[in-house]
Design a protein around this motif. Structure first.
Motif, PDB file in Angstrom:
ATOM      1  N   UNK A  92      37.845 -35.435  -3.862  1.00 50.07           N
ATOM      2  CA  UNK A  92      38.693 -36.567  -3.489  1.00 50.07           C
ATOM      3  C   UNK A  92      38.657 -36.886  -2.001  1.00 50.07           C
ATOM      4  N   UNK A  93      38.327 -35.903  -1.159  1.00 52.67           N
ATOM      5  CA  UNK A  93      38.322 -36.140   0.283  1.00 52.67           C
ATOM      6  C   UNK A  93      37.010 -36.717   0.795  1.00 52.67           C
ATOM      7  N   UNK A  94      35.974 -36.705  -0.043  1.00 56.97           N
ATOM      8  CA  UNK A  94      34.690 -37.259   0.378  1.00 56.97           C
ATOM      9  C   UNK A  94      34.841 -38.743   0.704  1.00 56.97           C
ATOM     10  N   UNK A  95      34.356 -39.133   1.857  1.00 59.68           N
ATOM     11  CA  UNK A  95      34.412 -40.538   2.256  1.00 59.68           C
ATOM     12  C   UNK A  95      35.622 -40.930   3.061  1.00 59.68           C
ATOM     13  N   UNK A  96      36.612 -40.033   3.200  1.00 61.00           N
ATOM     14  CA  UNK A  96      37.770 -40.364   4.027  1.00 61.00           C
ATOM     15  C   UNK A  96      37.354 -40.444   5.495  1.00 61.00           C
ATOM     16  N   UNK A  97      37.957 -41.356   6.261  1.00 58.75           N
ATOM     17  CA  UNK A  97      37.590 -41.477   7.690  1.00 58.75           C
ATOM     18  C   UNK A  97      37.914 -40.208   8.465  1.00 58.75           C
ATOM     19  N   UNK A  98      37.104 -39.941   9.492  1.00 59.95           N
ATOM     20  CA  UNK A  98      37.264 -38.748  10.313  1.00 59.95           C
ATOM     21  C   UNK A  98      37.569 -39.128  11.754  1.00 59.95           C
ATOM     22  N   UNK A  99      38.116 -38.191  12.500  1.00 66.49           N
ATOM     23  CA  UNK A  99      38.367 -38.393  13.924  1.00 66.49           C
ATOM     24  C   UNK A  99      37.045 -38.442  14.691  1.00 66.49           C
ATOM     25  N   UNK A 100      36.984 -39.199  15.788  1.00 67.78           N
ATOM     26  CA  UNK A 100      35.783 -39.179  16.634  1.00 67.78           C
ATOM     27  C   UNK A 100      35.525 -37.766  17.158  1.00 67.78           C
ATOM     28  N   UNK A 101      34.291 -37.302  16.990  1.00 69.69           N
ATOM     29  CA  UNK A 101      33.936 -35.986  17.495  1.00 69.69           C
ATOM     30  C   UNK A 101      34.350 -34.828  16.622  1.00 69.69           C
ATOM     31  N   UNK A 102      34.985 -35.097  15.471  1.00 69.95           N
ATOM     32  CA  UNK A 102      35.427 -34.020  14.581  1.00 69.95           C
ATOM     33  C   UNK A 102      34.238 -33.409  13.855  1.00 69.95           C
ATOM     34  N   UNK A 103      34.317 -32.133  13.490  1.00 65.85           N
ATOM     35  CA  UNK A 103      33.221 -31.506  12.753  1.00 65.85           C
ATOM     36  C   UNK A 103      33.092 -32.071  11.343  1.00 65.85           C
ATOM     37  N   UNK A 104      31.897 -31.894  10.795  1.00 62.41           N
ATOM     38  CA  UNK A 104      31.610 -32.311   9.422  1.00 62.41           C
ATOM     39  C   UNK A 104      31.503 -31.057   8.565  1.00 62.41           C
ATOM     40  N   UNK A 105      32.270 -31.004   7.494  1.00 61.56           N
ATOM     41  CA  UNK A 105      32.276 -29.847   6.604  1.00 61.56           C
ATOM     42  C   UNK A 105      31.648 -30.258   5.274  1.00 61.56           C
ATOM     43  N   UNK A 106      30.520 -29.642   4.954  1.00 56.87           N
ATOM     44  CA  UNK A 106      29.835 -29.902   3.689  1.00 56.87           C
ATOM     45  C   UNK A 106      30.157 -28.765   2.728  1.00 56.87           C
TER      46      UNK A 106
END
Length: 216
Positions: free
Chosen positions: A168-182
């Motif tokens: 459900x969280x896939x595609x939600x906007x992220x903060x600038x510079x925040x890490x990406x968790x796969x």
């Protein structure tokens, strides 16, 4: 704030710095909720440095706290949380459980395995070795929960057979510079849950922010 001029009038920024330190103290376990509420009420009523100073006198690191309000997850200030060396790369639960939470550094790849058991991977207070990290989860008749802080980008790519991955969280906007968790892996007769949750300190900050707005 200094003892030399306790009669000087305190500003809203001074009161906010004390409030932030009190929230940190609760998260650190230095104050219980009753002590926190009493000191918070006194902070909002304080008019001078002399009234504010005793409220944090018995808490460490106030000199650092007085320099700036600490950043919190979700503000976009992620630079200090990315870099370093991973402190744990594996979590295993065989008819048992494992947990990774609190202050730790997520490696570029973390492997979690659960068989007839469960695991918790909590990233809310974690640092990240790289801007992109992979959480690989393999569950067999078991479950693993991944908790991420507000602002982090989440991508779920796991495969489930009579089980599944919460995407459900896939595609939600992220903060600038925040890490990406796969989040990837395999689930058989089990599941991998993924949810976004704020830290206790952040919840207190939001609660007091709402309270302050009601008083304005």
């Amino acid at each position: 704030m200094t003892d030399e001029s306790p009669e000087l009038r305190a500003s809203d920024a001074d009161r906010e710095r004390v409030t932030e330190r009190l929230r940190e103290a609760v998260a650190e376990g230095r104050l219980d909720m009753e002590e926190f509420q009493d000191r918070l009420d006194a902070t909002y009523k304080a008019r001078t440095y002399g009234e504010l100073e005793p409220l944090t006198r018995d808490l460490p690191d106030m000199a650092a706290a007085n320099q700036a309000v600490p950043t919190v997850p979700g503000t976009g200030a992620w630079a200090d949380r990315i870099g370093g060396t991973g402190t744990s790369s594996t979590g295993v639960a065989i008819m048992s459980g494992f947990s990774r939470k609190g202050r730790w550094t997520v490696p570029r790849r973390f492997n979690g395995f659960a068989f007839w058991g469960g695991g918790e991977i909590d990233l809310r207070e974690a640092d990240f070795e790289a801007p992109e990290v992979v959480i690989n989860c393999v569950v067999l008749m078991a479950g693993i929960e991944v908790i991420v802080p507000p602002g982090v980008e989440v991508v779920v790519r796991g495969i489930g057979v009579m089980g599944g991955f919460d995407d459900r969280l896939t595609g939600e906007p992220a903060d600038p510079g925040a890490p990406r968790v796969i989040i990837t892996g395999f689930a058989f007769w089990g599941g991998v849950g993924v949810r976004r949750k704020a830290t206790k300190a952040e919840k207190l900050r939001l609660k007091e922010e709402r309270r302050r707005k009601r008083l304005e």
